[in-house]
Design a protein around this motif. Sequence first.
Motif, PDB file in Angstrom:
ATOM      1  N   ASP A 110       0.826  -1.210   0.000  1.00  0.00           N
ATOM      2  CA  ASP A 110       0.000   0.000   0.000  1.00  0.00           C
ATOM      3  C   ASP A 110       0.865   1.267   0.000  1.00  0.00           C
ATOM      4  OD1 ASP A 110       0.523  -1.058   2.713  1.00  0.00           O
ATOM      5  OD2 ASP A 110      -0.426   0.788   3.377  1.00  0.00           O
ATOM      6  N   ILE A 111       2.044   1.198   0.635  1.00  0.00           N
ATOM      7  CA  ILE A 111       2.948   2.347   0.605  1.00  0.00           C
ATOM      8  C   ILE A 111       3.550   2.508  -0.789  1.00  0.00           C
ATOM      9  CG2 ILE A 111       5.134   3.248   1.493  1.00  0.00           C
ATOM     10  CD1 ILE A 111       4.390   2.238   4.212  1.00  0.00           C
ATOM     11  N   VAL A 112       3.830   1.388  -1.467  1.00  0.00           N
ATOM     12  CA  VAL A 112       4.325   1.453  -2.846  1.00  0.00           C
ATOM     13  C   VAL A 112       3.301   2.183  -3.723  1.00  0.00           C
ATOM     14  CG1 VAL A 112       4.973   0.093  -4.873  1.00  0.00           C
ATOM     15  CG2 VAL A 112       5.682  -0.657  -2.589  1.00  0.00           C
ATOM     16  N   GLU A 113       2.030   1.843  -3.568  1.00  0.00           N
ATOM     17  CA  GLU A 113       0.985   2.511  -4.357  1.00  0.00           C
ATOM     18  C   GLU A 113       0.872   3.989  -3.989  1.00  0.00           C
ATOM     19  OE1 GLU A 113      -2.278  -0.121  -3.411  1.00  0.00           O
ATOM     20  OE2 GLU A 113      -2.142  -1.042  -5.418  1.00  0.00           O
ATOM     21  N   TRP A 114       1.043   4.294  -2.701  1.00  0.00           N
ATOM     22  CA  TRP A 114       0.990   5.700  -2.265  1.00  0.00           C
ATOM     23  C   TRP A 114       2.124   6.502  -2.887  1.00  0.00           C
ATOM     24  CZ3 TRP A 114       4.648   8.368   0.750  1.00  0.00           C
ATOM     25  CH2 TRP A 114       4.278   9.657   1.136  1.00  0.00           C
ATOM     26  N   ILE A 115       3.322   5.930  -2.956  1.00  0.00           N
ATOM     27  CA  ILE A 115       4.461   6.628  -3.568  1.00  0.00           C
ATOM     28  C   ILE A 115       4.153   6.966  -5.020  1.00  0.00           C
ATOM     29  CG2 ILE A 115       6.869   6.357  -4.301  1.00  0.00           C
ATOM     30  CD1 ILE A 115       7.300   4.666  -1.765  1.00  0.00           C
ATOM     31  N   LYS A 116       3.492   6.076  -5.721  1.00  0.00           N
ATOM     32  CA  LYS A 116       3.145   6.332  -7.122  1.00  0.00           C
ATOM     33  C   LYS A 116       2.130   7.475  -7.246  1.00  0.00           C
ATOM     34  CE  LYS A 116       1.064   4.125 -11.199  1.00  0.00           C
ATOM     35  NZ  LYS A 116      -0.040   5.078 -11.356  1.00  0.00           N
ATOM     36  N   GLU A 117       1.158   7.533  -6.336  1.00  0.00           N
ATOM     37  CA  GLU A 117       0.049   8.468  -6.486  1.00  0.00           C
ATOM     38  C   GLU A 117       0.286   9.816  -5.807  1.00  0.00           C
ATOM     39  OE1 GLU A 117      -2.369   7.876  -8.423  1.00  0.00           O
ATOM     40  OE2 GLU A 117      -1.911   5.759  -8.821  1.00  0.00           O
ATOM     41  N   SER A 118       1.069   9.851  -4.755  1.00  0.00           N
ATOM     42  CA  SER A 118       1.204  11.071  -3.952  1.00  0.00           C
ATOM     43  C   SER A 118       2.140  12.082  -4.610  1.00  0.00           C
ATOM     44  CB  SER A 118       1.718  10.711  -2.560  1.00  0.00           C
ATOM     45  OG  SER A 118       1.992  11.883  -1.805  1.00  0.00           O
ATOM     46  N   GLU A 119       1.866  13.351  -4.365  1.00  0.00           N
ATOM     47  CA  GLU A 119       2.740  14.425  -4.834  1.00  0.00           C
ATOM     48  C   GLU A 119       3.918  14.633  -3.892  1.00  0.00           C
ATOM     49  OE1 GLU A 119       2.752  16.193  -7.626  1.00  0.00           O
ATOM     50  OE2 GLU A 119       1.138  14.915  -8.352  1.00  0.00           O
ATOM     51  N   ILE A 120       3.843  14.111  -2.692  1.00  0.00           N
ATOM     52  CA  ILE A 120       4.913  14.340  -1.709  1.00  0.00           C
ATOM     53  C   ILE A 120       6.245  13.780  -2.199  1.00  0.00           C
ATOM     54  CG2 ILE A 120       5.702  13.741   0.619  1.00  0.00           C
ATOM     55  CD1 ILE A 120       2.779  13.985   1.541  1.00  0.00           C
ATOM     56  N   PRO A 121       6.327  12.504  -2.614  1.00  0.00           N
ATOM     57  CA  PRO A 121       7.623  11.993  -3.067  1.00  0.00           C
ATOM     58  C   PRO A 121       8.151  12.692  -4.316  1.00  0.00           C
ATOM     59  CG  PRO A 121       6.138  10.185  -2.541  1.00  0.00           C
ATOM     60  CD  PRO A 121       5.318  11.436  -2.567  1.00  0.00           C
ATOM     61  N   ARG A 122       7.302  12.913  -5.293  1.00  0.00           N
ATOM     62  CA  ARG A 122       7.774  13.475  -6.567  1.00  0.00           C
ATOM     63  C   ARG A 122       8.212  14.936  -6.424  1.00  0.00           C
ATOM     64  NH1 ARG A 122       5.076  11.647 -10.329  1.00  0.00           N
ATOM     65  NH2 ARG A 122       3.609  10.311  -9.199  1.00  0.00           N
ATOM     66  N   SER A 123       7.817  15.596  -5.352  1.00  0.00           N
ATOM     67  CA  SER A 123       8.248  16.983  -5.138  1.00  0.00           C
ATOM     68  C   SER A 123       9.520  17.065  -4.306  1.00  0.00           C
ATOM     69  CB  SER A 123       7.132  17.775  -4.448  1.00  0.00           C
ATOM     70  OG  SER A 123       6.876  17.230  -3.160  1.00  0.00           O
ATOM     71  N   HIS A 124      10.042  15.920  -3.881  1.00  0.00           N
ATOM     72  CA  HIS A 124      11.267  15.903  -3.056  1.00  0.00           C
ATOM     73  C   HIS A 124      12.087  14.683  -3.466  1.00  0.00           C
ATOM     74  CE1 HIS A 124      13.190  15.773   1.248  1.00  0.00           C
ATOM     75  NE2 HIS A 124      14.052  16.082   0.295  1.00  0.00           N
ATOM     76  N   LEU A 125      12.913  14.838  -4.495  1.00  0.00           N
ATOM     77  CA  LEU A 125      13.655  13.715  -5.062  1.00  0.00           C
ATOM     78  C   LEU A 125      15.142  13.743  -4.749  1.00  0.00           C
ATOM     79  CD1 LEU A 125      12.018  13.507  -8.622  1.00  0.00           C
ATOM     80  CD2 LEU A 125      11.416  12.201  -6.567  1.00  0.00           C
ATOM     81  N   ASP A 126      15.703  14.933  -4.537  1.00  0.00           N
ATOM     82  CA  ASP A 126      17.156  15.037  -4.390  1.00  0.00           C
ATOM     83  C   ASP A 126      17.585  14.864  -2.938  1.00  0.00           C
ATOM     84  OD1 ASP A 126      17.291  15.530  -7.083  1.00  0.00           O
ATOM     85  OD2 ASP A 126      17.304  17.719  -6.859  1.00  0.00           O
ATOM     86  N   GLY A 127      18.737  14.212  -2.790  1.00  0.00           N
ATOM     87  CA  GLY A 127      19.300  14.016  -1.459  1.00  0.00           C
ATOM     88  C   GLY A 127      19.568  12.541  -1.212  1.00  0.00           C
ATOM     89  N   PRO A 128      20.219  12.206  -0.089  1.00  0.00           N
ATOM     90  CA  PRO A 128      20.499  10.806   0.244  1.00  0.00           C
ATOM     91  C   PRO A 128      19.208   9.989   0.226  1.00  0.00           C
ATOM     92  CG  PRO A 128      21.650  12.267   1.751  1.00  0.00           C
ATOM     93  CD  PRO A 128      20.736  13.121   0.933  1.00  0.00           C
ATOM     94  N   GLU A 129      19.168   8.987  -0.640  1.00  0.00           N
ATOM     95  CA  GLU A 129      17.892   8.326  -0.956  1.00  0.00           C
ATOM     96  C   GLU A 129      17.201   7.723   0.267  1.00  0.00           C
ATOM     97  OE1 GLU A 129      17.330   4.864  -0.940  1.00  0.00           O
ATOM     98  OE2 GLU A 129      19.361   4.286  -0.379  1.00  0.00           O
ATOM     99  N   ASP A 130      17.949   7.115   1.182  1.00  0.00           N
ATOM    100  CA  ASP A 130      17.298   6.500   2.334  1.00  0.00           C
ATOM    101  C   ASP A 130      16.727   7.554   3.279  1.00  0.00           C
ATOM    102  OD1 ASP A 130      19.884   7.270   2.749  1.00  0.00           O
ATOM    103  OD2 ASP A 130      20.469   5.565   3.978  1.00  0.00           O
ATOM    104  N   LYS A 131      17.463   8.665   3.440  1.00  0.00           N
ATOM    105  CA  LYS A 131      16.969   9.748   4.300  1.00  0.00           C
ATOM    106  C   LYS A 131      15.753  10.433   3.684  1.00  0.00           C
ATOM    107  CE  LYS A 131      18.651  13.743   6.901  1.00  0.00           C
ATOM    108  NZ  LYS A 131      19.862  14.583   7.220  1.00  0.00           N
TER     109      LYS A 131
END
Length: 356
Positions: free
Chosen positions: A261-282
């Motif tokens: 369900d979190i994988v699907e949220w990452i696809k649909e949400s604007e939160i991840p796509r608006s914050h892509l740069d930086g140490p990936e795990d953080k």
Amino acid sequence: MKLLTKAYSRHVHHRPFILSSIAFILFFCLLASINEVRFDRLIDLGQCAISKLQYPSISISTTTTTNSSSSSNATNNLAAADDEIRILIGILTLPDQYPRRHLLRMVYGTQPTPKGAKIDVKFVFCNLTKEDQTILVALEIMRFDDIIILNCKENMNNGKTFTYFSSLPDIFSHDDTQKMLESDDGNGTTTSSESSPSPPSPPYHYVMKGDDDSYFRLGSLVSSLRPLPRNDLYYGYVIPCPSMDPFVEYMSGMGYLVSWDIVEWIKESEIPRSHLDGPEDKVFGAWLKEGRRGRNRHNAKWSMYNFPVPPSGCTHEFWPDTIAVHLLKNQPKWIETLKYFNATKDLKPSKLYHIP
């Protein structure tokens, strides 16, 4: 003379009667013969009609039994799918890392699959950029079918992790999987997926992002996941190293796992796509914090840790209760790790080789 005349007259008088009697008898014989033929024909026709009535009933019965069996099998398959744990381990690597992929295929391919689990290990990288890659990677795919090529430019901390997670719902969508189940038999005939079991939903309960210098022990991983929720889960080795609080920061990039369900949220949400740069795990941890996701968290410390040397606050000595070992940057570290966990214990004796 009179007597002869009378006898002859009597004989002539009875002749019509005799002839008519003979004719009548012949008529009855002929009629009986005709009726016998008709009767036999009727019997044949009756048997034919009966046989035609019987065969459809057998066919229907067979079809009904087959459908019932298919339905029963499908139900059993769905029940089995509900009970099993389905895990996708995506190992983020680079196209040119052929030797490392070869090693990892042996490492994971020789581990027994834990009972009641389905684990797929895939190697994940961005678009190919060299001619030799288009040949060598294509051969890998043809042989092993364990590579996902993302539509991105190769990078470490500029969105590759986002592209990985956000691409999975489309890659493993139910509709596309159904189309894959419909195959051409080679004669131009499309085989329907009607008799094939429906793909499980979700395709995976958990999705992991792992490093290619991490060694995961699949049986221990599955055992640790069994009691955990299958929704809104964020699992891994919490950072900073001294902390045991899974909510304090984020999970280490050695390997963290989330529910589907979190994988699907990452696809649909604007939160991840608006914050892509930086140490990936953080950055990943920041997405979940801002989106109030990952409320079910599991810190797998100290069953996950860095290679024991050099000593640090993020590691300890090898021990049996291990899920993952990180920072295996070279072959000697891999050999020491695999030797400790007796990775070759299932090697069967043979006259073909002698290994001390």
